[in-house]
Motif scaffolding. Structure first.
Motif, PDB file in Angstrom:
ATOM      1  N   VAL A 172       0.879  -1.159   0.000  1.00 44.79           N
ATOM      2  CA  VAL A 172       0.000   0.000   0.000  1.00 44.79           C
ATOM      3  C   VAL A 172       0.924   1.219   0.000  1.00 44.79           C
ATOM      4  O   VAL A 172       1.749   1.364   0.900  1.00 44.79           O
TER       5      VAL A 172
ATOM      6  N   THR B 249      -7.046  -0.540  -3.807  1.00 47.78           N
ATOM      7  CA  THR B 249      -7.682  -1.528  -2.922  1.00 47.78           C
ATOM      8  C   THR B 249      -9.142  -1.682  -3.312  1.00 47.78           C
ATOM      9  O   THR B 249      -9.715  -0.835  -3.989  1.00 47.78           O
TER      10      THR B 249
ATOM     11  N   GLY C 268      -1.631  -4.680   1.830  1.00 41.75           N
ATOM     12  CA  GLY C 268      -2.959  -5.145   1.466  1.00 41.75           C
ATOM     13  C   GLY C 268      -2.923  -6.631   1.175  1.00 41.75           C
ATOM     14  O   GLY C 268      -1.872  -7.179   0.821  1.00 41.75           O
TER      15      GLY C 268
ATOM     16  N   THR D  57      -1.464   7.948  -0.124  1.00 34.79           N
ATOM     17  CA  THR D  57      -2.014   6.628  -0.455  1.00 34.79           C
ATOM     18  C   THR D  57      -2.974   6.760  -1.631  1.00 34.79           C
ATOM     19  O   THR D  57      -3.393   7.856  -1.974  1.00 34.79           O
TER      20      THR D  57
ATOM     21  N   ILE E 104      -6.441  -5.158   5.032  1.00 36.23           N
ATOM     22  CA  ILE E 104      -5.288  -4.291   5.215  1.00 36.23           C
ATOM     23  C   ILE E 104      -4.598  -4.735   6.496  1.00 36.23           C
ATOM     24  O   ILE E 104      -5.270  -5.049   7.500  1.00 36.23           O
TER      25      ILE E 104
ATOM     26  N   PHE F 226      -5.974   4.569  -1.946  1.00 35.38           N
ATOM     27  CA  PHE F 226      -6.912   3.514  -1.566  1.00 35.38           C
ATOM     28  C   PHE F 226      -7.954   3.245  -2.651  1.00 35.38           C
ATOM     29  O   PHE F 226      -8.235   2.098  -2.975  1.00 35.38           O
TER      30      PHE F 226
END
Length: 86
Positions: free
Chosen positions: A12, A38, A80, A32, A44, A34
């Motif tokens: 991540v 993700t 992740g 990040t 996580i 996300f």
């Protein structure tokens, strides 16, 4: 070889912060991505604790399923993990 999806675990980018306050389920990221990297249902791992991602608000904010019960973490790296979505 990955068991689920195309990867078992993944880096991540950036760093994350999470605090141990009453029912805290928000993970805040710095630098990040996300939303791009993700998916809801992934896990996580922060400071050795694994939590399922239940919502992604933005590239710098996501929600985990179980409240954070570990020590406060600030500016730490996270990993992740793909987990079965079905």
């Amino acid at each position: 070889m990955p068991l689920w999806g195309t990867r078992d675990s993944f880096s991540v980018s950036g760093t994350v912060t999470v605090t141990n306050t009453v029912n805290t389920t928000t993970v805040t990221g710095t630098s990040t991505f996300f939303a791009a990297n993700t998916d809801i249902g992934d896990a996580i791992v922060i400071a050795g604790k694994r939590r399922k991602i239940t919502a992604i608000a933005s590239n710098t904010s996501l929600t985990i399923g179980d409240a954070w019960d570990g020590a406060n973490q600030s500016g730490v790296t996270a990993t992740g993990q793909d987990i079965p979505k079905y």
